[in-house]
Design a protein around this motif. Structure first.
Motif, mmCIF file in Angstrom:
data_model
loop_
_atom_site.group_PDB
_atom_site.id
_atom_site.type_symbol
_atom_site.label_atom_id
_atom_site.label_comp_id
_atom_site.label_asym_id
_atom_site.label_seq_id
_atom_site.Cartn_x
_atom_site.Cartn_y
_atom_site.Cartn_z
ATOM 1 N N THR A 6 -21.352 -14.516 -34.063
ATOM 2 C CA THR A 6 -22.409 -14.856 -35.016
ATOM 3 C C THR A 6 -22.876 -16.297 -34.824
ATOM 4 O O THR A 6 -22.108 -17.168 -34.420
ATOM 5 C CB THR A 6 -21.910 -14.692 -36.459
ATOM 6 N N ALA A 7 -24.150 -16.543 -35.140
ATOM 7 C CA ALA A 7 -24.694 -17.895 -35.116
ATOM 8 C C ALA A 7 -24.118 -18.685 -36.291
ATOM 9 O O ALA A 7 -23.629 -18.099 -37.261
ATOM 10 C CB ALA A 7 -26.221 -17.843 -35.208
ATOM 11 N N PRO A 8 -24.174 -20.003 -36.235
ATOM 12 C CA PRO A 8 -23.598 -20.826 -37.310
ATOM 13 C C PRO A 8 -24.148 -20.506 -38.694
ATOM 14 O O PRO A 8 -23.420 -20.638 -39.691
ATOM 15 C CB PRO A 8 -23.951 -22.258 -36.884
ATOM 16 N N ASP A 9 -25.412 -20.075 -38.769
ATOM 17 C CA ASP A 9 -26.014 -19.797 -40.077
ATOM 18 C C ASP A 9 -25.984 -18.324 -40.443
ATOM 19 O O ASP A 9 -26.593 -17.914 -41.431
ATOM 20 C CB ASP A 9 -27.461 -20.301 -40.110
ATOM 21 N N TYR A 10 -25.248 -17.533 -39.649
ATOM 22 C CA TYR A 10 -25.287 -16.085 -39.870
ATOM 23 C C TYR A 10 -24.781 -15.692 -41.255
ATOM 24 O O TYR A 10 -25.391 -14.861 -41.945
ATOM 25 C CB TYR A 10 -24.464 -15.369 -38.799
ATOM 26 N N LEU A 11 -23.659 -16.258 -41.686
ATOM 27 C CA LEU A 11 -23.092 -15.881 -42.980
ATOM 28 C C LEU A 11 -24.016 -16.289 -44.128
ATOM 29 O O LEU A 11 -24.108 -15.570 -45.135
ATOM 30 C CB LEU A 11 -21.709 -16.503 -43.168
ATOM 31 N N ASP A 12 -24.712 -17.406 -43.975
ATOM 32 C CA ASP A 12 -25.676 -17.811 -45.004
ATOM 33 C C ASP A 12 -26.839 -16.826 -45.065
ATOM 34 O O ASP A 12 -27.275 -16.432 -46.160
ATOM 35 C CB ASP A 12 -26.201 -19.222 -44.716
ATOM 36 N N ARG A 13 -27.339 -16.430 -43.917
ATOM 37 C CA ARG A 13 -28.453 -15.484 -43.892
ATOM 38 C C ARG A 13 -28.023 -14.121 -44.421
ATOM 39 O O ARG A 13 -28.769 -13.456 -45.150
ATOM 40 C CB ARG A 13 -29.011 -15.346 -42.476
ATOM 41 N N ARG A 59 -23.751 -16.179 -55.505
ATOM 42 C CA ARG A 59 -23.975 -16.563 -54.112
ATOM 43 C C ARG A 59 -22.727 -17.207 -53.517
ATOM 44 O O ARG A 59 -22.335 -16.902 -52.375
ATOM 45 C CB ARG A 59 -25.164 -17.520 -53.988
ATOM 46 N N GLY A 60 -22.115 -18.110 -54.265
ATOM 47 C CA GLY A 60 -20.910 -18.759 -53.771
ATOM 48 C C GLY A 60 -19.779 -17.777 -53.550
ATOM 49 O O GLY A 60 -19.051 -17.861 -52.555
ATOM 50 N N ASP A 61 -19.638 -16.825 -54.459
ATOM 51 C CA ASP A 61 -18.583 -15.820 -54.330
ATOM 52 C C ASP A 61 -18.807 -14.946 -53.100
ATOM 53 O O ASP A 61 -17.869 -14.648 -52.347
ATOM 54 C CB ASP A 61 -18.531 -14.934 -55.576
ATOM 55 N N VAL A 62 -20.046 -14.493 -52.896
ATOM 56 C CA VAL A 62 -20.356 -13.638 -51.749
ATOM 57 C C VAL A 62 -20.141 -14.405 -50.452
ATOM 58 O O VAL A 62 -19.556 -13.877 -49.492
ATOM 59 C CB VAL A 62 -21.801 -13.111 -51.833
ATOM 60 N N ARG A 63 -20.588 -15.645 -50.409
ATOM 61 C CA ARG A 63 -20.425 -16.462 -49.193
ATOM 62 C C ARG A 63 -18.940 -16.669 -48.887
ATOM 63 O O ARG A 63 -18.522 -16.594 -47.720
ATOM 64 C CB ARG A 63 -21.127 -17.805 -49.388
ATOM 65 N N ALA A 64 -18.132 -16.921 -49.913
ATOM 66 C CA ALA A 64 -16.699 -17.104 -49.713
ATOM 67 C C ALA A 64 -16.045 -15.809 -49.251
ATOM 68 O O ALA A 64 -15.153 -15.813 -48.391
ATOM 69 C CB ALA A 64 -16.043 -17.603 -50.998
ATOM 70 N N PHE A 65 -16.465 -14.689 -49.827
ATOM 71 C CA PHE A 65 -15.935 -13.387 -49.430
ATOM 72 C C PHE A 65 -16.220 -13.128 -47.952
ATOM 73 O O PHE A 65 -15.342 -12.688 -47.198
ATOM 74 C CB PHE A 65 -16.556 -12.291 -50.293
ATOM 75 N N LEU A 66 -17.447 -13.382 -47.527
ATOM 76 C CA LEU A 66 -17.825 -13.145 -46.138
ATOM 77 C C LEU A 66 -17.054 -14.064 -45.192
ATOM 78 O O LEU A 66 -16.644 -13.641 -44.105
ATOM 79 C CB LEU A 66 -19.330 -13.349 -45.961
ATOM 80 N N ALA A 67 -16.847 -15.304 -45.599
ATOM 81 C CA ALA A 67 -16.105 -16.238 -44.756
ATOM 82 C C ALA A 67 -14.660 -15.776 -44.580
ATOM 83 O O ALA A 67 -14.100 -15.836 -43.475
ATOM 84 C CB ALA A 67 -16.145 -17.638 -45.364
ATOM 85 N N GLU A 68 -14.033 -15.314 -45.671
ATOM 86 C CA GLU A 68 -12.653 -14.827 -45.591
ATOM 87 C C GLU A 68 -12.574 -13.587 -44.711
ATOM 88 O O GLU A 68 -11.674 -13.454 -43.874
ATOM 89 C CB GLU A 68 -12.131 -14.527 -46.998
ATOM 90 N N LEU A 69 -13.532 -12.674 -44.883
ATOM 91 C CA LEU A 69 -13.540 -11.446 -44.087
ATOM 92 C C LEU A 69 -13.769 -11.760 -42.621
ATOM 93 O O LEU A 69 -13.109 -11.182 -41.742
ATOM 94 C CB LEU A 69 -14.626 -10.508 -44.610
ATOM 95 N N ALA A 70 -14.690 -12.660 -42.336
ATOM 96 C CA ALA A 70 -14.958 -13.030 -40.947
ATOM 97 C C ALA A 70 -13.719 -13.635 -40.300
ATOM 98 O O ALA A 70 -13.393 -13.330 -39.140
ATOM 99 C CB ALA A 70 -16.125 -14.002 -40.883
#
Length: 211
Positions: A193-200, A100-111
């Motif tokens: 995106t909304a603030p919680d979009y990457l988490d969702r 989960r942490g890896d995916v969330r970090a990946f999405l944040a970097e991509l965003a």
């Protein structure tokens, strides 16, 4: 592409300033190369690949056109080399210790990369140009897509090693899902995106990976 790139560091020259030498040619000052690279990406974002001219890039960089030709023989060669440098220098996928942490970090970097003013304009233009230029399209696939997918694959392999994903997880589909939704939203339809979009989105991706 998360920032205006610069080529890899050069070997210091006799004066102490970074420099490199072409085979049988003159010493190339790295500061000039960096200025040309920055000017190239700024110009590419402003006018697109089809209208980009080496003369304008040189003028924006404060260099002569000959300085470009000493480094790259054509606009296509310069584009391929600089785009490849961006892809190779892309940050590694963080190892947070959990999928989960890896995916969330990946999405944040991509965003972050997709929201940057240069990539947000350059990427769609180059993809469109690739439809008209097979050589450029092939280089983009090799330099950008394959490099990033290779790094993202390591994210999945770490999860398999930790027992968070089954060994037979559909890696190809997982890689498509990792980048596809966010790229569509930010680069194609340009919807914030909304603030919680990457988490969702992270939660949905994890559920899809093990489905």
């Amino acid at each position: 592409m998360s920032s205006t790139p610069a080529p890899p560091p050069a070997t210091p020259g006799p004066s102490g300033q970074p420099a490199r030498r072409t085979p049988g040619g003159p010493v190339l000052q790295d500061s000039v190369t960096e200025a040309i690279a920055e000017a190239f990406f700024e110009e590419l974002a402003a006018v697109g690949y089809a209208r980009l001219s080496l003369e304008t890039v040189a003028k924006r960089a404060g260099a002569g056109k000959a300085a470009i030709y000493r480094r790259w023989p054509s606009k296509l060669d310069m584009t391929i080399a600089l785009i490849r440098a961006v892809a190779v220098d892309a940050s590694e996928i963080k190892d947070t210790g959990t999928l989960r942490g890896d995916v969330r970090a990946f999405l944040a970097e991509l965003a972050g990369a997709l929201r940057h003013r240069l990539p947000s304009r350059i990427i769609p233009d180059l993809l469109a140009e690739g439809g008209r230029n097979p050589e450029l399209a092939q280089e983009l696939m090799t330099a950008v897509r394959d490099t990033r997918r290779s790094k993202a694959t390591r994210l999945l392999e770490r999860a398999v090693e930790r027992g968070e994903l089954p060994a037979d997880v559909d890696r190809e589909l997982a890689l498509d899902l990792l980048a596809g939704p966010l790229y569509w939203r930010l680069a194609v339809v340009h919807t914030e995106t909304a603030p919680d979009y990457l988490d969702r989105l992270t939660d949905k991706l994890l559920a899809a990976f093990v489905a």
